[in-house]
Motif scaffolding. Structure first.
Motif, PDB file in Angstrom:
ATOM      1  N   GLU A   1     103.210  15.071 -31.710  1.00  0.00           N
ATOM      2  CA  GLU A   1     104.459  14.602 -32.913  1.00  0.00           C
ATOM      3  C   GLU A   1     103.184  14.115 -34.194  1.00  0.00           C
ATOM      4  OE1 GLU A   1     106.881  12.185 -31.566  1.00  0.00           O
ATOM      5  OE2 GLU A   1     107.876  13.702 -29.870  1.00  0.00           O
TER       6      GLU A   1
ATOM      7  N   ILE B   1     109.927   8.688 -35.159  1.00  0.00           N
ATOM      8  CA  ILE B   1     108.981   8.905 -34.411  1.00  0.00           C
ATOM      9  C   ILE B   1     107.612   7.438 -35.245  1.00  0.00           C
ATOM     10  CG2 ILE B   1     107.288  10.623 -34.939  1.00  0.00           C
ATOM     11  CD1 ILE B   1     108.697  12.642 -36.136  1.00  0.00           C
TER      12      ILE B   1
ATOM     13  N   THR C   1     121.788  18.079 -35.038  1.00  0.00           N
ATOM     14  CA  THR C   1     120.430  17.934 -35.931  1.00  0.00           C
ATOM     15  C   THR C   1     120.652  17.585 -37.489  1.00  0.00           C
ATOM     16  OG1 THR C   1     119.085  19.319 -35.641  1.00  0.00           O
ATOM     17  CG2 THR C   1     118.795  17.255 -34.600  1.00  0.00           C
TER      18      THR C   1
ATOM     19  N   LYS D   1     108.568  19.619 -33.211  1.00  0.00           N
ATOM     20  CA  LYS D   1     109.626  18.996 -33.411  1.00  0.00           C
ATOM     21  C   LYS D   1     110.076  19.418 -31.741  1.00  0.00           C
ATOM     22  CE  LYS D   1     112.571  21.764 -36.032  1.00  0.00           C
ATOM     23  NZ  LYS D   1     113.977  21.337 -35.004  1.00  0.00           N
TER      24      LYS D   1
ATOM     25  N   TRP E   1     115.893  11.512 -36.406  1.00  0.00           N
ATOM     26  CA  TRP E   1     114.339  11.447 -36.279  1.00  0.00           C
ATOM     27  C   TRP E   1     114.121  10.184 -35.639  1.00  0.00           C
ATOM     28  CZ3 TRP E   1     113.250  16.838 -39.107  1.00  0.00           C
ATOM     29  CH2 TRP E   1     113.638  17.785 -37.873  1.00  0.00           C
TER      30      TRP E   1
ATOM     31  N   VAL F   1     110.395  15.429 -30.483  1.00  0.00           N
ATOM     32  CA  VAL F   1     111.596  14.878 -31.633  1.00  0.00           C
ATOM     33  C   VAL F   1     112.994  15.203 -31.135  1.00  0.00           C
ATOM     34  CG1 VAL F   1     111.433  14.279 -33.519  1.00  0.00           C
ATOM     35  CG2 VAL F   1     109.614  15.531 -33.247  1.00  0.00           C
ATOM     36  N   ASP F   2     113.305  16.362 -31.015  1.00  0.00           N
ATOM     37  CA  ASP F   2     114.996  16.706 -31.044  1.00  0.00           C
ATOM     38  C   ASP F   2     115.140  16.674 -29.683  1.00  0.00           C
ATOM     39  OD1 ASP F   2     114.978  17.875 -33.368  1.00  0.00           O
ATOM     40  OD2 ASP F   2     114.349  20.218 -32.874  1.00  0.00           O
TER      41      ASP F   2
ATOM     42  N   ALA G   1     116.095  12.826 -29.776  1.00  0.00           N
ATOM     43  CA  ALA G   1     117.178  12.966 -31.060  1.00  0.00           C
ATOM     44  C   ALA G   1     118.731  13.042 -30.245  1.00  0.00           C
ATOM     45  CB  ALA G   1     117.461  13.681 -32.040  1.00  0.00           C
TER      46      ALA G   1
END
Length: 314
Positions: free
Chosen positions: A253, A242, A174, A16, A240, A19-20, A23
């Protein structure tokens, strides 16, 4: 990658991180960078992270230049997460040029060219931590990353504010806010039903018998913060998003996506309003989409920076 047969929350948190990184809202982040020096109580900045997991946030704060002189307290209820935090951080810091000055069971210290960062870790429930600490110690900045939607904000927020120096900062990042989007569609009616029931499971969730947030925690945070006397300094989306590029999904991911689909399946398996004969094939189709690199996943979330009541120690 092959469809996982077992799932690791530790690996999910590691996957993650990228991804963070994409984001996190840059406007809110820059507001934090500009405001933190104004509220620091002198000397090393005092930071508290609740629900710290395996330590990806402290890594990010170091890599993105927010911390130079700091004492960083990281707590999580799960001893496995804290153990991985303690194992992972010295390796990461050394890879980024830091010298490890101290490494004990609860305290690690890192130094590089005037950067002096102490990290304290503890596996402890938030309620017990607050009861033990409140009135005895205070922090300049409290971070809750991908955590606030797991807490009952109205009952928890007063305790969080009490852990800060007057005028201290809250960085809530988030926070889930009501949208789980999976493309391409499989069955539009079923897709909508699954999203609605999944969000309903968040609204009805209990942790240790206590309410634990809801599926629209992001938008609700504004009113809760204002009711607690906090000033909202910045806010913005931190979705997020993806998808697979020409070389597939970035990093690990694909595993992250498998974990999300598994989480949805676990939450809805046995739900009286959902035919298991439809849910099981739906999960299998989503897993196949991940393997084919065709699944796109979007989760709508918000970042909020707020200031606790009182005057900061400027």
């Amino acid at each position: 990658m092959a469809i996982p047969t077992t799932y690791s929350f530790t690996r999910y948190l590691a996957a993650k991180k990228s991804v963070d990184d994409r984001a996190l809202n840059r406007h809110v982040w820059h507001s934090l960078v500009q405001t933190l020096p104004q509220v620091a109580s002198g000397g090393a900045v005092q930071v508290l992270e609740i629900g710290a997991g395996i330590g990806t946030m402290v890594e990010r704060l170091v890599e993105w230049g927010l911390l130079s002189q700091a004492t960083y307290t990281a707590i999580d209820v799960d001893p496995e997460m804290i153990a991985e935090h303690r194992r992972r951080l010295p390796v990461w810091m050394a890879a980024h040029g830091f010298n490890v000055w101290e490494d004990t069971l609860t305290r690690q210290r890192f130094w590089l060219n005037g950067h002096d960062i102490v990290v304290e870790t503890e596996a402890i429930d938030l309620q017990h931590f607050v009861g033990r600490t409140q009135g005895r110690r205070a922090w300049d900045l409290l971070i809750a990353h991908a955590v606030l939607d797991l807490l009952d904000i109205p009952t928890t927020l007063p305790s969080l504010l009490a852990l800060l120096h007057p005028g201290g900062l809250l960085y809530f990042s988030t926070i889930f806010d009501g949208a789980t989007i999976l493309q391409p569609e499989i069955d539009p009616e079923l897709d909508v039903q699954i999203e609605a029931l999944y969000h309903q499971s968040m609204d009805q969730r209990r942790i240790a018998g206590q309410r634990s947030g809801d599926s629209r925690s992001g938008r609700h945070a504004f009113a809760h913060l204002r009711a607690g006397g906090a000033d909202i300094l910045a806010a913005g989306s931190s979705d997020w998003i993806i998808f697979a590029g020409p070389e597939g999904y970035a990093g690990d991911e694909a595993y992250f996506l498998h974990f999300i689909i598994q989480t949805i399946g676990t939450a809805l398996r046995g739900h009286p309003q959902l035919d298991p004969g439809r849910l099981t094939p739906w999960i299998a189709q989503r897993q196949a989409q991940i393997e084919a690199g065709s699944l796109v996943y979007i989760a709508h979330q918000l970042d909020v920076l707020a200031r606790a009541p009182g005057q900061s120690a400027m």
